[in-house]
Design a protein around this motif. Structure first.
Motif: not given
Length: 549
Positions: A60, A62-63, A98, A103, A107, A110, A113
């Motif tokens: 994933t 996400r950051s 998203l 994900w 989840d 986030s 993106d």
């Protein structure tokens, strides 16, 4: 001691879920997470399976920190790689970050993106996502069944170990992780990681803290070079083969023992002293000394007929031992090998008879077992003519064995043997048989590919050496070989026959009609010609009646 036992239990649990499978082509660990890149082509489903093999999941992102990890993992690799972002159903939602995707960790939230600018918002757009160095690591929609270059996996742990500060001058450390990657420059390490000091050969294992070898014998043999065992104080310790002793500094490697009488023997397993003071090599149970007197080879325990004495048992030799299994066709039930009824699974096309350890197929009347597959049956005649096998619901749908042709008669259909020899299938001699034919060759020739005759060069050389003629024509045939029957239609259906007859009748009617039409037209022309005078005037065939004088 209890704390150490608990830590090693955690390490064992980690290793149990991560050993095996395909090793990654690179990896990176940060705090309590690790990421790995696999250059293995496949679709999304296969990528998910590989990540789960080591209790992980597709990566994933996400950051921005995760994106930096991506950059480091894919720095030297080209092609597209799966990440764990997909749209399970519905259409894309451009109002969310998203865009309707989520994900694989279930989840859909986030704070980051990185969609490619050509995002497809249609409901038929691809549901899965890949990244690549060529696209600047942006998220690109990809069909889930596409085969891309590889995939990225993500793993999480309860704790991790930090890098070890090396104080000795010139000493270097090499790290390996249970995930299959390692190196000198990793920043953090999951449980079960091993650090090796290259100069001193010391080893340490990550078990919440770094513990020096020898550690628990259940993990990588305690770090020992040869073998690990628990001593009288229930502490792990290393041992070495005969002629070697444990290094007193690192306590895990083996050094040559110059004072050991067994050192020059080089025994693979053990060295024993005899009553007369002589030393010789010995092997573990299930093994015996090889002819060289020092190495050990597996002993065939099944050579002893007393092994596996039960009825329908058989002995299977294994490395260092043996095991008892049931003979083929039998299964273990209550400690006994009981016959298995193979007919219960209906392996035969017609009839099945169970036998001890096996089964036997048989066929109905007018059939015989197919030599190509003994579980199946095929039509058989065995004589020049026999009744055809017809469909009980359609008496005109009939079948004949191979090598026979159907012939419809007044009230039934028969199968008549074909004379394949009339079609000159064989190069030399041919003998027709029921359902087939036999090819043969003249003397000095060998039969090849069932029908061709090739001159025997060895026989020609022998004939030339003895002064005889190289060929002997018109000699009785030799080297017979029965050829499979020629495949031909087994029957002519009634519908096909009626169609042929109707076409023939229509053709005859058309021909007669055209002929009649041409003849009538020609006759009409001739009649008109007789009524025309040479000068164009009409003539009459009536004769005038004169008056009598």
């Amino acid at each position: 001691m209890k704390d150490a036992t608990r830590l090693f239990a955690v390490v064992l649990a980690v290793l149990a879920g991560r050993l095996g499978g395909t090793d990654p082509d690179g990896g990176f660990c940060f705090e309590r997470s690790c990421f790995a890149v696999f250059r293995q082509s496949g679709d999304l489903t296969s990528a998910q399976h590989h990540c789960k093999e080591r209790n992980g999941h597709l990566m994933t992102v996400r950051s921005s920190g995760s994106r930096d990890v991506l950059s480091q993992l894919l720095n030297n690799f080209s092609g597209r790689f799966w990440i764990g972002l997909l749209r399970l159903s519905g259409c894309p939602d451009e109002t969310s970050r998203l865009k309707g995707y989520e994900w694989l960790t279930k989840d859909d939230e986030s704070d980051f993106d990185d969609w490619a600018p050509d995002f497809n918002s249609s409901c038929s757009s691809p549901r899965c996502v890949t990244v690549s160095d060529v696209d600047g690591l942006q998220w690109v929609q990809e069909p889930c069944d596409a085969r891309v270059a590889g995939f990225l996996c993500e793993y999480h742990f309860a704790y991790s170990c930090e890098r070890i500060n090396v104080k000795a001058e010139g000493e270097t450390l090499m790290y390996t992780t249970p995930l299959g990657f390692g190196g000198e420059h990793l920043l953090s390490f999951p449980p079960g990681s091993i650090a090796t000091l290259m100069l001193s050969n010391n080893k340490l294992v990550c078990a919440e803290t770094w513990l020096q070898a020898p550690w628990s014998c259940e993990i990588e043999e305690g770090g020992c070079e040869h073998r690990c065992a628990v001593d009288d104080d229930h502490q792990p310790s290393c041992s070495c083969p005969p002629g070697f002793s444990v290094n007193p500094l690192n306590k895990i490697t083996c050094d040559v023992d110059a004072e050991d009488h067994c050192a020059h023997l080089g025994c693979e397993f053990a060295c024993l002293e005899a009553d007369d003071g002589a030393y010789s090599c010995a092997c573990d149970h299930g093994f015996k000394l090889a002819p060289d007197g020092r190495s050990c080879v597996d002993f065939n325990d099944c050579s002893d007929e007393r092994q596996c004495p039960g009825e329908n048992f058989r002995c299977v030799n294994t490395v260092g031992g043996f095991k008892c299994e049931c003979e083929h066709g039998f299964k273990m039930t209550g400690g006994l090998c009981v016959d298995q009824d193979e007919c219960a699974s209906a392996p035969c096309e017609h009839q099945c008879e169970n036998t001890p350890g096996s089964y036997k197929c048989s066929c109905f009347d007018r059939y015989r077992v197919d030599p190509q597959d003994t579980n199946k049956c095929k039509l058989h005649c065995g004589k020049e003519e026999c009744i055809a096998e017809c469909d009980p619901n359609d008496k005109y749908q009939c079948f004949c064995p191979d090598g026979y042709i159907a012939e419809e008669r007044k009230d039934h259909t028969v199968c008549i043997d074909m004379d394949e020899c009339a079609d000159s299938y064989c190069e030399h001699g041919c003998k027709n048989t029921y359902g087939g034919y036999v090819c043969s060759c003249r003397k000095g020739f060998n039969l090849v590919d069932e029908v061709f005759c090739v001159r025997n060069e060895d026989e020609d050389e022998e004939a030339e050496a003895s002064g005889e003629a190289a060929t002997t024509p018109n000699v009785p045939t030799v080297t017979p070989y029965e050829v499979a029957p020629t495949q031909q239609p087994s029957a002519v259906t009634v519908g096909g026959l009626v169609a042929i007859i109707v076409c023939c009748v229509l053709f005859i009617v058309v021909v007669v009609f055209l002929t009649q039409h041409i003849l009538n037209k020609r006759g009409k022309v001739e009649i008109e010609a007789t009524y025309k005078a040479p000068d164009g005037g009409e003539t009459h065939s009536l004769q005038g009646m004169g008056s009598e004088a």
